[in-house]
Design a protein around this motif. Sequence first.
Motif, PDB file in Angstrom:
ATOM      1  N   ARG A  26      -8.126  -5.797  -4.535  1.00 31.18           N
ATOM      2  CA  ARG A  26      -8.656  -6.893  -3.723  1.00 31.18           C
ATOM      3  C   ARG A  26      -9.409  -7.878  -4.628  1.00 31.18           C
ATOM      4  O   ARG A  26      -9.301  -9.083  -4.489  1.00 31.18           O
ATOM      5  N   TYR A  76      -2.241 -13.429  -0.299  1.00 27.03           N
ATOM      6  CA  TYR A  76      -1.604 -12.115  -0.354  1.00 27.03           C
ATOM      7  C   TYR A  76      -1.260 -11.675   1.058  1.00 27.03           C
ATOM      8  O   TYR A  76      -2.054 -11.838   1.960  1.00 27.03           O
ATOM      9  N   SER A  77      -0.088 -11.077   1.214  1.00 25.47           N
ATOM     10  CA  SER A  77       0.102 -10.342   2.458  1.00 25.47           C
ATOM     11  C   SER A  77       0.094  -8.859   2.091  1.00 25.47           C
ATOM     12  O   SER A  77       0.340  -8.502   0.947  1.00 25.47           O
ATOM     13  N   VAL A  78      -0.244  -8.047   3.052  1.00 24.22           N
ATOM     14  CA  VAL A  78      -0.350  -6.617   2.772  1.00 24.22           C
ATOM     15  C   VAL A  78       0.698  -5.867   3.585  1.00 24.22           C
ATOM     16  O   VAL A  78       0.806  -6.062   4.795  1.00 24.22           O
ATOM     17  N   VAL A  81      -7.498   0.090  -4.039  1.00 28.89           N
ATOM     18  CA  VAL A  81      -7.422  -0.951  -3.002  1.00 28.89           C
ATOM     19  C   VAL A  81      -8.490  -2.013  -3.267  1.00 28.89           C
ATOM     20  O   VAL A  81      -8.230  -3.208  -3.244  1.00 28.89           O
ATOM     21  N   ARG A  99       0.855  -1.193   0.000  1.00 18.77           N
ATOM     22  CA  ARG A  99       0.000   0.000   0.000  1.00 18.77           C
ATOM     23  C   ARG A  99       0.887   1.236   0.000  1.00 18.77           C
ATOM     24  O   ARG A  99       1.734   1.407   0.884  1.00 18.77           O
ATOM     25  N   ARG A 107       2.578  -1.874   4.176  1.00 18.62           N
ATOM     26  CA  ARG A 107       2.327  -0.456   3.926  1.00 18.62           C
ATOM     27  C   ARG A 107       3.651   0.287   3.768  1.00 18.62           C
ATOM     28  O   ARG A 107       4.555   0.133   4.581  1.00 18.62           O
TER      29      ARG A 107
END
Lengths: 564, 660
Positions: A539, A552-554, A535, A383, A556
């Motif tokens: 997704r 998925y890992s998110v 976003v 992100r 930032r």
Amino acid sequence: MTLPKPLWVQSDGTLLLDERHPDHEETRKFLREIAELHKRPGAWHTYRFTPVTLWNAAAAGWSSERVLQSLALCSRNPLPKQIEDLIRTYMDRYGQIRLVTGDGGLKLIAATPELMDRLRGMETIGPILGTLPETESSDTIALVASECRGTVKRELAARGYPVKDEAGFHAGERLEIELRTETASGGPVIVRDYQADAVEALLGEAAMDGGSGIVVLPCGAGKTWVGLAALARLRCETLILTPNGVSVSQWIAELLKNTTLTEADVGEYTGRAKNVKPVTVATYQVLTHRRSKEESYPHLQLFVNRDWGLIIYDEVHLLPAPVFRITADIQATRRLGLTATLVREDGREGDAFALIGPKRYEMPWKTMESQGWIARASCTEVRVPLDSRTASDYTAAPKRSRHRIAGENPVKAEVVKALLRRHIGTPTLVIGQYLDQLHALSKELSLPLITGAMPHRSRKRLFDRFNDGEIDVLLVSKVANFAVDLPDAAIAIQVSGSYGSRQEEAQRLGRILRPKRNGTEASFYSLVSEGTDEVEFSRNRGRFLLEQGYPYSVDRWQGEETRI
Amino acid sequence: MNVAQSLLRLPESIRALIETDPVVRERLEDGQYLEDILRCREWAEAWLRSYLDTDQRAVLNNLVERFASKPFEPVNLIKSLGRSSAFAGSEVRVALAKLRRSGIIFAVRKAWGDQLLYLPEDTVTLWQPLLLPLGGEPLAPDEAADVTVTSSALPLPLSMELLSAWQTLRRQPLTWTGKGSLHRPTVAKFTGELRFPADAIRCLNLTYPHADQLAPQAAIALDIGLHLKALMRSDNEIKVAPSGMENWLALSPAEADARLYDILLTRYGKADAGLQLIASAVRALEPGVWFRESRLVIDDGNRNGERFGLEWLGLMEAFGWLERGDCAGEAVYRKRLDNEPKLSQSGEAGAIDAFEELFVQPDGELFVPPDAKLKLRWMLADIADPVTSDAICIYRLSRNACARAYNAGYVLRSVTELLEQASRAPLPEPVADSLADWFAPLGKIKFAEAMLLRTEDATVADAIMRDPDIADMLLEKIGDRDFIVLSESYSVLSAKLRQIGYPPPDRIQVISSPASDKNENHPEETKSDSGWVYAPDAVGVYEADPVWPDAESLFPGLSEIPAAWIMKPRAYHATTRKKMIQRAIEWEALVRLEVDGSARTFVPNGLREDGDRWTVSGRWQSDDCEIGTRLDKSEQAFVNAEQFTDMMIVLPSLDALETD
């Protein structure tokens, strides 16, 4: 305590399989035969019955009763009546209508006079069905003109009646071809077991209708090799259809590298060259090109220009409608469909079944990964915040412009740099949707960029240099989504994507799934602007990968110090 | 009305009488409660053994068969027995009084004095298997293996359908105008959640208000909701009753469906005894075992038994409680419903099938297995979008669902806790991330009601700010002349402003605190509601009959006749014999006549006079002491006055009716 069974059977034809169950593997093998994997995001995998999956099962030798018995054995709930009916109805229909070659041409044989009456009563079928001469009169047999072979199969499949095509194929013009034992550079030429199995499943003489069908293998599994092996086995002139020019070049390169064919034998039929040779590789685009809507498709003549013994449809799920139509007319020619998924965005799976053939072989993504045939991959969504100026542009912009503003977020350049630094020396693709953004990145990072506007030769040169290890990083537009072979690419950084195309995300991941020489894991990064519609779109796209078993890992992005 | 409700209304004197019945008394002495005794199978079996060859046992058999729990007037039973057997009315009346004494039937009295008797609705399932058992053995295992299921669909159980329908009322109560027009979109949404066909419940013969606007499915769903107090009526609307719904949601679907079955059996089934008995008989069958449909007839030759059986099976099939099949051309059925499910609190079910109540998929789909509690399903409807209602119900988390959840009072933490507790696992990372994203903007902006202190201009605003006491009560300055103030400080602030020379006008409108709504009690919830469907013959509207029948009330004028008339046969003059016969006909009593040298029992029912001569009509009763023989109706007979000289009136024994 009795362990509950691993499967739930829903009345809408959905099957839910618990991966944690000790009998999971056995059940999964069974389900693969009768249903299609819809998704596998976590411990519960979702399969679905469709008429095509049931016909495929019947084509593979399953009876409805055996399917029902096996299903009841692994199902936790009693089988819903609708499901029993669905299975019986569709599976029992397979083989009830056959196409055979007889003295007077093609004959359509129905199992019962009542069925033949029903077929004759169908608006689009009745007129196609001719009657036998009075001396041979039969109430279960009808004559079919050879040019209607595809039409009758497609129309009946659309009405829920599969036709078992036992009319055989013509051999096509013979072509001397063999797989080499080693490449010019001395590397061994080896067809992997599953690739050989796929060819055997396609061409094996177990069933009279063998010779045509679809092979489902994930991206990076070497579908091209299945095509090469089939070609070498059949030894006939072959037409190969692919989605784009880059893929054409790669097919030709593989043919020349791994088979005894020479440049004199292999022709390219694209927008830039129109060479028809014993093995011709063409794009779907050129075949469906025409000057005006009123005009017919002049390049479809390619299908009948030569006496092809085999037609290979690469990425068959992308096959355009006009090619389907011409395919209906060449049913005497063997056909091989190659794809990573049977799911078509246009829902025409039934046409693919009727006109290309049943699914002959499938090996799922995760199975190949566990066997080391494709690389393990980790997926990370990063992100990235908008800078204040872009943030106010985004807020002020009309909804239709927002996706692009978020996609082109300038802060993403910093993230790309950081990721390239992190993976320095590892072959990396930076993939984007917007050319302005890619040009800016190319300029800022001094990296080569491949777009659709670049001549094919130049593209090929850059791909070759990448494959040879001369350059580590390539920036690519969506031209690289399909059928581009970059076996060493291990990192993909997606800087922007289309709204929610699930297929695109999967194809982009597929670029980096070839097993790596050093066994390293592939990494897929998707950069997404925080606080924007991107976003949600991301997704949606990522859900497809999740469904295929790639979580998925998110992370930032918070500046240079971020640990991704 | 059930046993507990009947006992609650019963005069203490009659309750005391029941407690002296020997079969009851010994159980009371063992420490059991009367309410429990009168519903317990072991007591019923003991009572049948004790009263094996008595009139009351035979009468009970008949009243269960003819009325089940439907209230009846004694005269109707007498007539009906008179038509089909040799029972005398006096015998029936006394037997009924004895059944009251035993606590098996109860009585109410209409305002105009007529008496109604009834079997409590929760004892039909007690007496039916003992008195009128269902014939037919289950299919043998080898036969069952050949059954082909013919049920065309596998509907969701009724509990799920009702839950979905009631959920629509949570979002939008069902309202109607003063003229009686129902709010159509709400009705459509409510009815749309009920997928069983109206035909399936036609056998219940429901009559209800607004039948022109409301489908039978919707009417029964409203009625059950009101009956369970999960819904409540308030002015012109029907809405969810929070605490009643809470009680209902504590059940597992299996428990809920078993309860619903009993409601159908008692509340709607009593309109037709035949249907109620079939429902009771099916209730007793073992679930999962195949039975022949042709044998679904109550043993005693119920004329409509077959029709009732088919109708009830159709209803159960539509409610997802039953599967039908074909076994070598014969229609068969098996229950999917367990009428005696294991209690969810016991944890037993969990031990057999160790499965989470919920499974959270990383892509945001929630899988809910069949045994998940209703409460969880109810809550999931608040926080996720329903996708599929099937063997496994599937919901999906979404941005919109999170917004809806927030409006229903959930926050990120409570949603996370709910999902983690039900799934017994931490949320998958993508789900946790999505929820965090979706909840992040929620609550950042909200509309609030606040008390605003407006001043005419900035000068006045500055002036009041200079007073330190007032300044403390000003929460926030808005612009240069307005302040948000604490509504609680209104009185003090007004006084203070008056002090400093700026008296505000009196407040006209008082702003209510939204928080006070949350703690609002719902007194309507405690009101009893008769439901939506008209329930015929509801005994609840009448007073319990406080009168205990003594000999004089059963046989008016008993004290005025010579005692010898009822003591032993004697020779009487023809005039006296005629009087005796007339009295016996009045009392519907038997007479003992000495005819041709032998004494025989006669049930007189008419006297025909021709001058001095008279003839009595009636039926001869077998002198066999077997009750069964009296159940067979004999031919009408005529006896002339000259045919006998000795006679007596035979009254049933009243011993058991007497009290200490």
